[in-house]
Design an enzyme around this catalytic site. Structure first.
Site, mmCIF file in Angstrom:
data_model
loop_
_atom_site.group_PDB
_atom_site.id
_atom_site.type_symbol
_atom_site.label_atom_id
_atom_site.label_comp_id
_atom_site.label_asym_id
_atom_site.label_seq_id
_atom_site.Cartn_x
_atom_site.Cartn_y
_atom_site.Cartn_z
ATOM 1 N N GLY A 196 0.805 -1.195 0.004
ATOM 2 C CA GLY A 196 -0.312 -0.007 0.251
ATOM 3 C C GLY A 196 1.398 1.174 0.130
ATOM 4 O O GLY A 196 2.269 1.015 0.675
ATOM 5 N N GLY B 264 -0.095 -5.459 0.710
ATOM 6 C CA GLY B 264 -1.070 -5.994 -0.354
ATOM 7 C C GLY B 264 -0.508 -5.773 -1.972
ATOM 8 O O GLY B 264 -1.369 -6.418 -2.596
ATOM 9 N N GLU C 105 2.783 -5.601 7.931
ATOM 10 C CA GLU C 105 2.318 -4.640 8.615
ATOM 11 C C GLU C 105 2.278 -4.450 10.287
ATOM 12 O O GLU C 105 2.234 -3.256 10.808
ATOM 13 C CB GLU C 105 0.242 -4.871 8.495
ATOM 14 C CG GLU C 105 0.587 -5.093 7.166
ATOM 15 C CD GLU C 105 0.605 -5.433 6.169
ATOM 16 O OE1 GLU C 105 0.058 -5.913 4.645
ATOM 17 O OE2 GLU C 105 1.182 -7.164 7.138
ATOM 18 N N ASP D 254 -3.966 -7.336 5.944
ATOM 19 C CA ASP D 254 -4.828 -6.800 5.700
ATOM 20 C C ASP D 254 -5.161 -7.666 3.778
ATOM 21 O O ASP D 254 -4.344 -8.465 3.686
ATOM 22 C CB ASP D 254 -5.531 -5.402 6.167
ATOM 23 C CG ASP D 254 -4.163 -4.974 4.848
ATOM 24 O OD1 ASP D 254 -4.159 -5.019 4.280
ATOM 25 O OD2 ASP D 254 -4.906 -3.539 4.546
#
Length: 410
Positions: A73, A120, A143, A151
């Protein structure tokens, strides 16, 4: 202000080509290691939908421009939007909605993965029917280093890895390289990096969606491998024993006990690393992966959407923004977590992070094949209300900490 509203004008951050009967999608942000913004997620969704519905397209290839597949991300986007409530909700909605459609895509997908494939970004690799890595591929779900949680469907994917490997990777953010990624079940084939271009040419010439034919071509280029003796994948008995414990505290205690045994010198650096991470991020991550073991893909993505937006809203902690500041912005590598210890993070607080939204505010995923591309962000209540709330926010303050005009409007 960093409101992540996708503008109608298009930059070439995603390039789509149709070559014969093959669609080729390239994430094209090489200078940013192909990090994923709301615009990237939007364009990926549009291109994939178009190619799935096009009867002439039989196979779709996804790759990254430059030296990375995708580093995950866009952290700067999140950090720049920290002072504006729900500034990045659109990006999270589009990405998680996209992840469901990648997992359930109706045509063969091949990921050609060279270099970084993290967070991601790795969610665009792992679910593919064919995920081809090279010896230079590096996978991780990092993360927790930032006070966040794995996620983009990783509470579903990590929870389905052998033994307790998913808990280990999710909590530690450990990196796997090349052949380890395949051995762990996170990719399907490994091909020497110098042969990746040639493999792509062969796939393009195949002009077929026959999975047996696709696999046969990939196997021509793939190599056999053995995992090195010191690979974490050869430590599974200890990982299974320690990371099966019920709580983060118990995992650390068990891991520490193993560290004192002969031949377990590899544990101490990992343990030291774990103790430096956000207590809140660790507890959220363990709970999410554990819940993921019993949840469907769509349930996991909806849960992750709630978790991520509550983290971004600072519902119980500022740790995610503090993690980005320390690791990415200031680069002092000294985040100031709050709460500071695991025992200060109470179940009641975690319940606030995991609490269901009202039904119309959940991530909208249609599991009906006939309507599978419905539920887009543009048709959600957020599309209208976030824009309206942003206008209101310029003249009215939030009604209370954590309760802003967006929530009031919805």
């Amino acid at each position: 202000m960093a409101q992540e509203i996708v503008k109608p004008d298009r930059e070439d951050v995603v390039i789509a080509e149709e070559i014969g009967r093959v669609g080729v999608i390239t994430i094209n942000r090489p200078n940013q290691l192909n990090v994923i913004s709301g615009k990237v997620a939007l364009l990926l969704g549009e291109k994939l939908e178009k190619l799935e519905k096009d009867d002439s397209t039989k196979l779709v290839i996804i790759k990254g421009a430059g030296r990375a597949f995708s580093a995950g991300g866009d952290l700067k986007m999140f950090y720049d939007g920290r002072k504006t409530r729900d500034s990045c909700l659109e990006a999270t909605y589009r990405m998680y909605w996209l992840c469901y459609h990648i997992h359930t895509y109706k045509k063969p997908l091949v990921a050609l993965v060279h270099g970084m494939s993290m967070g991601g970004g790795a969610s665009l690799m792992t679910p593919m029917r064919f995920s081809v890595v090279t010896e230079k591929t590096v996978f991780s779900t990092p993360e927790t280093l930032l006070g966040f949680h794995p996620d983009c469907g990783f509470s579903y994917m990590l929870s389905r890895l052998p033994g307790r490997l998913g808990e280990y990777l999710g909590l530690t953010g450990a990196r796997l390289k090349g052949k380890e990624v395949v051995a762990a079940g996170l990719a399907t084939h490994i091909v020497p990096s110098q042969k990746l271009v040639e493999l792509e040419k062969r796939l393009l010439s195949l002009n077929s969606g026959d999975e047996n034919a696709i696999e046969s071509v990939i196997k021509e280029f793939s190599t056999d491998f053995e995992i090195q003796e010191n690979s974490i994948l050869n430590k599974m008995s200890i990982i299974n024993e320690c990371f099966s414990k019920d709580t983060v505290e118990e995992i650390l205690m068990s891991f520490e006990a193993e560290a004192h045994k002969l031949g377990n010198g590899w544990i101490q650096p990992v343990l030291k690393h774990l103790k430096k991470l956000s207590p809140t991020g660790l507890k959220i991550t363990l709970r999410s992966i554990r819940e993921g073991r019993k949840q469907t893909l769509s349930d996991c993505l909806k849960k992750e959407f709630r978790i991520s937006n509550n983290i971004l809203r600072r519902t119980i902690s500022n740790d995610f923004y503090e993690g980005i500041r320390a690791i990415v912005i200031s680069k002092d590598n000294s985040p100031k977590w709050w709460p500071t210890t695991l025992d200060e993070v109470k179940d009641e607080q975690l319940n606030l992070i995991f609490k269901n939204f009202e039904q119309h505010l959940e991530l909208q995923i249609s599991e009906n094949n006939e309507h599978r591309w419905k539920g887009k962000y543009d048709n959600s209540p957020y599309y209208y209300h976030i824009n309206q709330a942003m206008k209101i926010q310029k003249v009215l303050p939030s009604t209370a900490p954590g309760i802003g005009p967006i929530q009031s409007a919805l």
